[in-house]
Design an enzyme around this catalytic site. Sequence first.
Site, short mmCIF file in Angstrom:
data_model
loop_
_atom_site.label_atom_id
_atom_site.label_comp_id
_atom_site.label_asym_id
_atom_site.label_seq_id
_atom_site.Cartn_x
_atom_site.Cartn_y
_atom_site.Cartn_z
N ARG A 47 0.91 -1.03 -0.14
CA ARG A 47 0.06 -0.11 -0.10
C ARG A 47 0.85 1.13 -0.07
O ARG A 47 1.26 1.78 1.17
CB ARG A 47 -1.04 -0.01 1.10
CG ARG A 47 -2.01 -1.24 1.26
CD ARG A 47 -2.72 -1.13 2.43
NE ARG A 47 -3.50 0.38 2.96
CZ ARG A 47 -4.43 0.10 3.77
NH1 ARG A 47 -4.86 -0.75 4.17
NH2 ARG A 47 -4.83 1.42 3.83
N ASP A 49 2.32 5.10 -0.34
CA ASP A 49 1.81 6.38 0.02
C ASP A 49 1.58 7.53 -0.97
O ASP A 49 1.87 6.99 -1.99
CB ASP A 49 3.04 6.99 1.04
CG ASP A 49 2.94 6.03 2.28
OD1 ASP A 49 2.24 5.23 2.77
OD2 ASP A 49 4.06 6.16 2.82
N ARG A 196 11.13 5.57 3.11
CA ARG A 196 11.43 6.91 3.05
C ARG A 196 12.06 7.43 4.21
O ARG A 196 13.05 8.42 4.15
CB ARG A 196 10.40 7.84 2.68
CG ARG A 196 9.70 7.62 1.55
CD ARG A 196 8.86 8.67 0.93
NE ARG A 196 7.56 8.35 1.75
CZ ARG A 196 6.66 9.55 2.11
NH1 ARG A 196 7.38 10.65 1.91
NH2 ARG A 196 5.65 9.38 2.72
#
Length: 263
Positions: A47, A49, A196
């Site tokens: 999933r 972002d 990230r």
Amino acid sequence: MRLDLGYDGTEFSGWARQPSRRTVCGVLEDTMSMVLREDVVLTVAGRTDAGVHASGQVAHVDLPESVGVAGLPRRLARVLPADVRVFSARVVPSAFDARFSALRRHYEYRVADADFGALPLRRLDTLAWPRPLDVAAMNSAAALLLGERDFCAFCKRREGATTIRELQRLSFVRSPSDGVVTAFVSADAFCHSMVRSLVGALLAVGEGRKAVEWPASLLSLSGRASGVAVAPAHGLSLVRVDFPLDSELGARAEVTRRVRTLS
């Protein structure tokens, strides 16, 4: 049915459906439901972002055998927006689960530290970094993060979810052709914002603001590290998801569903 797909995440508010927001899942489910004349609910491998791209995303959908899926990628290409495409669609064993059957996910993060920034044609998938990066230092720091660890310092917690993951690859390579630094990141799974956050921490090492040992020292924390900057979404792409043999799909799903703890 397994779907292999890709998308430019620039104009999407991530994968998951959200009220009044344009999401990859929402666009695909609505379009497929219209084309197949059947309610479509997708399960995805990762999933992503808001703003994150994918060239190797995988999803699955359960459909009645009576639904015709021949030529589905071509049929969908006629009505899907240009920033999302289904590359292939094929029937798979019922034990296949895009999320729980996956062995590992592979991401790439692109950073340009040239004086002029990112190339104009790659600006939407490459982060322009204003300072030179020491790739050797970043790789030394990355090596200290590998293995099965609790990455809560690099994750946004979700209620009831574990932050224990097995980080299998984290390395940086500078392209000899254009000088772009690409982070190759692979794990059995990732928690929210983990990739990230790892990249953000290692960029701080690469520009000399933090010591090589600093990212690994954060693994001892019991909560998210406030000093870690999350790298911008647009430099990140999901490029591949690995799955086991068909005969091992069910067993893999059972292992994935277990709540993990560190010994």
